[in-house]
Design an enzyme around this catalytic site. Structure first.
Site, PDB file in Angstrom:
ATOM      1  N   LYS A 100       0.815  -1.218   0.000  1.00 12.40           N
ATOM      2  CA  LYS A 100       0.000   0.000   0.000  1.00 12.40           C
ATOM      3  C   LYS A 100       0.844   1.263   0.000  1.00 12.40           C
ATOM      4  O   LYS A 100       0.426   2.302  -0.522  1.00 12.40           O
ATOM      5  CB  LYS A 100      -0.958  -0.002   1.189  1.00 12.40           C
ATOM      6  N   GLU A 124      -4.655  -5.572  -5.861  1.00 15.36           N
ATOM      7  CA  GLU A 124      -5.867  -5.900  -5.105  1.00 15.36           C
ATOM      8  C   GLU A 124      -5.597  -6.054  -3.614  1.00 15.36           C
ATOM      9  O   GLU A 124      -6.405  -5.639  -2.778  1.00 15.36           O
ATOM     10  CB  GLU A 124      -6.487  -7.185  -5.648  1.00 15.36           C
ATOM     11  N   GLY A 182       0.210 -10.377  18.180  1.00 10.63           N
ATOM     12  CA  GLY A 182       0.832 -10.197  16.876  1.00 10.63           C
ATOM     13  C   GLY A 182       0.037  -9.342  15.916  1.00 10.63           C
ATOM     14  O   GLY A 182       0.383  -9.234  14.737  1.00 10.63           O
ATOM     15  N   ASP A 196      -1.645   3.826   8.125  1.00  5.78           N
ATOM     16  CA  ASP A 196      -2.003   2.685   7.278  1.00  5.78           C
ATOM     17  C   ASP A 196      -3.368   2.914   6.615  1.00  5.78           C
ATOM     18  O   ASP A 196      -3.520   2.743   5.406  1.00  5.78           O
ATOM     19  CB  ASP A 196      -2.027   1.413   8.129  1.00  5.78           C
ATOM     20  N   LYS A 200      -4.572   3.510   2.457  1.00  2.00           N
ATOM     21  CA  LYS A 200      -5.604   2.691   1.830  1.00  2.00           C
ATOM     22  C   LYS A 200      -6.766   3.527   1.295  1.00  2.00           C
ATOM     23  O   LYS A 200      -7.281   3.239   0.213  1.00  2.00           O
ATOM     24  CB  LYS A 200      -6.106   1.646   2.839  1.00  2.00           C
ATOM     25  N   GLY A 297      -3.168 -10.713   7.205  1.00  2.00           N
ATOM     26  CA  GLY A 297      -2.893 -12.138   7.412  1.00  2.00           C
ATOM     27  C   GLY A 297      -2.207 -12.724   6.195  1.00  2.00           C
ATOM     28  O   GLY A 297      -2.437 -12.304   5.060  1.00  2.00           O
TER      29      GLY A 297
END
Length: 397
Positions: A100, A124, A182, A196, A200, A297
């Site tokens: 990103k 994507e 995590g 972040d 996006k 993930g």
């Protein structure tokens, strides 16, 4: 056989290799050909990996191999990821990425480079991890004028806010748990400060409106100042606090921002909890459409990257969307955006009455008065709030 190279063999890079290997027969049936991982670029050695023989340390090996037609960039960061992507595209190699940072800052450049060299540039996985949202937004909703996009775009902050809302934990406690599980880095700034999510929403806005806004131009506020009292007040009033990236069309200009907002309980985004992401798109023909899923993930993200590889392999002739760089004249100032607000103050209700002609009282306890005010410009809000002792102020979606 379609030869590809993977740049970076960390979490996402190794996931890409696993998805391609595990689902090789499924992929072959979809595109009528097999995908072969010819190289994996990394500074490290992986002697115990089944892909150990694919490891190379010099990008030029990949760049100068004409058999490699697709490069999957999974390095992270701006450099050298951007540089390698640009060089590959100039060689006519298509590039897919989950990065990103690169897409939000250099996506317009790379799309143009791809177009000039007969290649494709797809990303994507850069928004929403494994959630298929960018391709539907750019193709399935192409007949729509997109009015507005609102998204929960960061799983870490959504996990923290869910812990505060559902279990009454403080921000500090919820963040520590996120780090232990995590979900958050030792330095969580990119998540909790909204960086972040900002990258996006810039990508989503570019697909919706065709212009890429520099992330530095986006009004961005994180969640570190959200208090349990605000969470409780919001819940009692019928709202959930979520970190929302928003992109709106206002009279042909873009309004793009990231901030914690009060989301009404009848809005589907209020039900998107834990590490899940959600993107709510409003089009003038489609009305509201929501995309929900795990936003990060290893395997969900790798799945989205491989879907881009499959798309290129199966439809190499498809053209990329092109973006212009957004100019200041394309943007609506954050000060001019009209919205309703939740406010919590240590000033008395009489003091609030003297400032606001209209408001809805929510809570008066522990020396704090919480209320909601109807829609007004941010500049007007700031002028009025300067007359009060403000503890919290959050926009209402």
């Amino acid at each position: 056989m379609i030869n590809i190279a993977i740049l970076g063999f960390g979490v996402v890079g190794s996931g890409i290799a696993e998805v391609i290997t595990q689902n090789s027969e499924i992929i072959k049936k979809k595109i009528g050909d097999s995908i072969n991982i010819k190289y994996i670029l990394d500074l490290r050695e992986f002697p115990d990996s089944p892909f150990a023989d694919k490891i190379v340390h010099d990008f030029n090996i990949i760049l100068n191999d004409d058999e490699v037609s697709i490069v999957a960039e999974a390095m992270g960061g701006l450099h050298p990821a951007f540089d390698f992507s640009e060089q590959a595209l100039k060689k006519g190699k298509s590039v897919v990425t989950s990065n990103k940072h690169v897409v939000a800052e250099k996506g317009d450049v790379l799309l143009k480079t791809a177009e000039e060299n007969g290649a494709r540039y797809l990303f994507e996985a850069s928004v929403g991890g494994g959630i298929p949202v960018l391709r539907p937004l750019g193709t399935c909703l192409a007949a729509n004028k997109i009015n507005e996009i609102n998204g929960i775009l960061n799983g870490t902050t959504n996990y923290i806010l869910t812990q505060m809302i559902d279990f009454g934990k403080t921000f500090e406690v919820a963040l520590k748990e996120a780090q232990q599980k995590g979900y958050a880095e030792a330095n969580p700034s990119a998540d909790v400060d909204g960086i972040d999510a900002c990258r996006k929403i810039c990508i989503l806005a570019a697909i919706a409106f065709g212009k890429l806004i520099d992330p530095s131009e986006v009004s961005t506020t994180g969640i570190s100042n959200i208090r349990l009292n605000d969470v409780k007040n919001a819940s009692e009033a019928g709202y959930a606090i979520k970190l929302i990236g928003q992109a709106k069309d206002i009279d042909g200009k873009m309004s793009v921002s990231v901030a914690p907002r009060l989301v009404p309980h009848d809005n589907l985004l209020s039900k998107v909890d834990d590490v899940f992401n959600g993107v709510l798109v409003n089009g003038n023909a489609s009305d509201d459409i929501i995309f929900i899923g795990k936003g990060a993930g290893k395997m969900p993200t790798a799945s989205a990257v491989v879907s881009d590889i499959v798309d290129i392999a199966g439809r190499p002739e498809i053209k990329n969307q092109q973006w212009d760089k957004a100019e200041k004249t394309d943007l609506v100032s954050a000060d001019d955006v009209v919205a309703s607000y939740y406010v919590c103050t240590s000033s008395s209700e009489d003091a609030v009455k003297a400032v606001f002609a209209e408001y809805s009282a929510l809570s008066l306890k522990d020396g704090e008065f919480a209320f909601i005010i109807p829609a007004l410009k941010k500049t007007e809000l700031d002028e009025k709030l300067a007359k009060l002792e403000v503890i919290s102020c959050l926009e209402i979606l």
